[in-house]
Design a protein around this motif. Structure first.
Motif, short mmCIF file in Angstrom:
data_model
loop_
_atom_site.label_atom_id
_atom_site.label_comp_id
_atom_site.label_asym_id
_atom_site.label_seq_id
_atom_site.Cartn_x
_atom_site.Cartn_y
_atom_site.Cartn_z
N PRO A 161 0.81 -1.23 0.00
CA PRO A 161 0.00 0.00 0.00
C PRO A 161 0.84 1.27 0.00
CG PRO A 161 -0.12 -1.14 2.12
CD PRO A 161 0.54 -2.08 1.17
N GLU A 162 2.10 1.17 0.42
CA GLU A 162 2.97 2.34 0.42
C GLU A 162 3.48 2.70 -0.98
OE1 GLU A 162 5.80 -1.13 0.51
OE2 GLU A 162 3.79 -0.68 1.25
N SER A 163 3.15 1.86 -1.98
CA SER A 163 3.68 2.05 -3.34
C SER A 163 2.99 3.17 -4.10
CB SER A 163 3.54 0.76 -4.14
OG SER A 163 2.16 0.45 -4.34
N GLY A 164 1.80 3.59 -3.65
CA GLY A 164 1.05 4.59 -4.40
C GLY A 164 0.12 4.00 -5.44
N VAL A 165 -0.02 2.66 -5.47
CA VAL A 165 -0.89 1.99 -6.43
C VAL A 165 -2.19 1.58 -5.75
CG1 VAL A 165 -1.14 0.05 -8.03
CG2 VAL A 165 1.11 1.10 -7.68
N VAL A 166 -3.32 1.96 -6.34
CA VAL A 166 -4.63 1.53 -5.83
C VAL A 166 -5.48 1.08 -7.01
CG1 VAL A 166 -4.60 3.07 -3.82
CG2 VAL A 166 -5.60 3.86 -5.98
N LEU A 167 -6.43 0.19 -6.76
CA LEU A 167 -7.38 -0.22 -7.79
C LEU A 167 -8.69 0.52 -7.55
CD1 LEU A 167 -5.28 -2.38 -8.45
CD2 LEU A 167 -7.16 -3.98 -8.82
N ARG A 168 -9.18 1.18 -8.60
CA ARG A 168 -10.42 1.96 -8.48
C ARG A 168 -11.29 1.74 -9.71
NH1 ARG A 168 -9.35 6.42 -4.93
NH2 ARG A 168 -8.88 5.35 -2.97
N GLU A 169 -12.60 1.69 -9.48
CA GLU A 169 -13.52 1.61 -10.61
C GLU A 169 -13.75 3.01 -11.17
OE1 GLU A 169 -17.15 -1.15 -11.59
OE2 GLU A 169 -17.89 0.57 -10.44
N GLY A 170 -13.94 3.07 -12.46
CA GLY A 170 -14.23 4.33 -13.13
C GLY A 170 -14.94 4.06 -14.44
N THR A 171 -15.10 5.12 -15.23
CA THR A 171 -15.88 5.02 -16.46
C THR A 171 -15.19 5.73 -17.61
OG1 THR A 171 -17.95 4.99 -15.18
CG2 THR A 171 -18.12 5.50 -17.53
N GLU A 172 -15.12 5.04 -18.74
CA GLU A 172 -14.74 5.68 -19.99
C GLU A 172 -16.01 5.96 -20.77
OE1 GLU A 172 -12.01 5.14 -24.00
OE2 GLU A 172 -12.63 3.36 -22.90
N VAL A 173 -16.34 7.24 -20.99
CA VAL A 173 -17.52 7.56 -21.78
C VAL A 173 -17.18 7.45 -23.26
CG1 VAL A 173 -18.47 9.06 -19.99
CG2 VAL A 173 -17.04 10.05 -21.78
N VAL A 174 -18.17 7.06 -24.05
CA VAL A 174 -17.94 6.83 -25.47
C VAL A 174 -19.08 7.41 -26.29
CG1 VAL A 174 -16.56 4.74 -25.13
CG2 VAL A 174 -19.03 4.54 -25.29
N ALA A 175 -18.79 7.63 -27.57
CA ALA A 175 -19.83 8.13 -28.48
C ALA A 175 -20.78 7.01 -28.87
CB ALA A 175 -19.19 8.73 -29.73
N SER A 176 -20.25 5.77 -28.86
CA SER A 176 -21.08 4.61 -29.23
C SER A 176 -20.57 3.37 -28.52
CB SER A 176 -21.04 4.40 -30.75
OG SER A 176 -21.64 3.17 -31.08
N ARG A 177 -21.50 2.54 -28.05
CA ARG A 177 -21.13 1.30 -27.36
C ARG A 177 -21.31 0.09 -28.26
NH1 ARG A 177 -25.19 0.88 -23.75
NH2 ARG A 177 -26.15 2.80 -24.46
N GLU A 178 -21.13 0.27 -29.56
CA GLU A 178 -21.40 -0.83 -30.49
C GLU A 178 -20.40 -1.98 -30.32
OE1 GLU A 178 -21.64 0.66 -34.43
OE2 GLU A 178 -23.48 1.80 -34.08
N GLU A 179 -19.17 -1.69 -29.96
CA GLU A 179 -18.21 -2.76 -29.77
C GLU A 179 -17.30 -2.46 -28.60
OE1 GLU A 179 -14.60 -2.09 -32.77
OE2 GLU A 179 -16.51 -2.37 -33.81
#
Length: 308
Positions: free
Chosen positions: A77-95
């Motif tokens: 935990p002292e490394s500065g690395v964490v796992l976090r959920e987030g979102t990439e918004v897109v113009a289309s979710r076709e693929e």
């Protein structure tokens, strides 16, 4: 095992140095810029394959790095690395994104700001670079390696009292040290704002000329960005910063009123493809574009294998 000189003290160079030390080599890192002065130190540093080719090799390196960063985050935990959920918004979710196989939990979402079709939500490693670079440098030193500031005018020569091998992780410097005219800078500017309680990260890559990203860290939030090919200046532009903040506010309205605490500019070391190959006693490992952190451990594993 022999003596290896690693040229470059950014995230790729330090990761390679760690892997080579683990393999039993004697390792010295030489660099014009010490870790906190490198382009790596400017990075928002979210795991995300960006401006790096070819896709098949990048996917393999990205997958390996995702797994290693997840392990580091859990065990150090002292490394500065964490796992976090987030979102990439897109113009289309076709693929699905081409790199989707590298992440374990990618899924569609329509929980996005107005004006977007939807997005892809997933868990990604976030890397607080000043902390992480110090941690990596500490691993190099603890393993018996060294990190020395030296303004090289060419790659070190092997043999005759020199090292047994050289690993070229010089980033944008490879244009000169490796005499590679295909290397070019892609300028990226970011704004640092105060942490306002944001936990999720957000990406908007629908405008190739102006990617927008909001990446929370422990004490601040990195807001970007720009993507200016061929620009060598590292001087932040107030006008550009204002535009970045306007775009980010549309993506993350919670940033309204957040105090600006800093400005940074970095030069991504771009190339038509990542160069990772052995030529004689030199292993070249550069041209990672905007994905140095994302490719770092996968590339370091391959470098260590090439050195033997």
């Amino acid at each position: 095992m022999g003596r290896v000189i690693v040229v470059g003290a950014g995230v790729v160079g330090l990761s390679c140095a760690v892997r080579l030390l683990e393999a039993g080599h004697r390792v010295d890192v030489l660099a014009r810029e010490l870790p906190r002065e490198t382009t790596s130190a400017v990075a928002a540093a979210i795991w995300y394959p960006y401006r790096a080719w070819p896709q098949d090799r990048v996917l393999a390196w990205s997958r390996a790095t995702y797994d290693e960063l997840a392990r580091i985050g859990a065990e150090h935990p002292e490394s500065g690395v964490v796992l976090r959920e987030g979102t990439e918004v897109v113009a289309s979710r076709e693929e699905k994104p081409w790199w989707s196989d590298a992440v374990p939990d990618l899924h569609e979402t329509v929980d996005v700001p107005a004006g977007y079709d939807g997005g892809w939500a997933f868990t990604a490693p976030l890397v607080e670079m000043p902390v992480y670079l110090d941690w990596l440098a500490g691993r190099v030193l603890a393993g018996g390696g060294s990190i020395t500031r030296l303004n090289l005018h060419g790659l070190p020569r092997t043999g005759d009292g020199g090292p047994d091998a050289v690993v070229d992780c010089s980033g944008i410097g490879a244009k000169f040290l490796a005499s590679d005219p295909s290397v070019y800078p892609v300028q990226g500017q970011v704004v640092l704002v105060e942490q306002v309680g944001l936990e999720r990260w957000w990406l908007d890559d629908t405008n190739a000329d102006a990617p927008t990203y909001v990446v929370p860290r422990s004490r601040d939030i990195v807001v970007g960005g720009t993507d200016v090919e061929g620009e060598w200046s590292r001087t932040p532009s107030p006008e550009v910063a204002a535009g970045i903040l306007r775009r980010a506010l549309r993506l993350v309205p919670a940033l309204a009123g957040a105090e600006v605490v800093g400005h940074r500019v970095g030069l991504r070391p771009a190339r038509p493809t990542v160069r990772l190959e052995r030529v004689g006693d030199v292993v070249h490992c550069y041209g990672h574009g905007g994905a140095g952190v994302t490719l770092s451990w996968g590339c370091a594993d391959e470098v260590a294998g090439l050195i033997g």
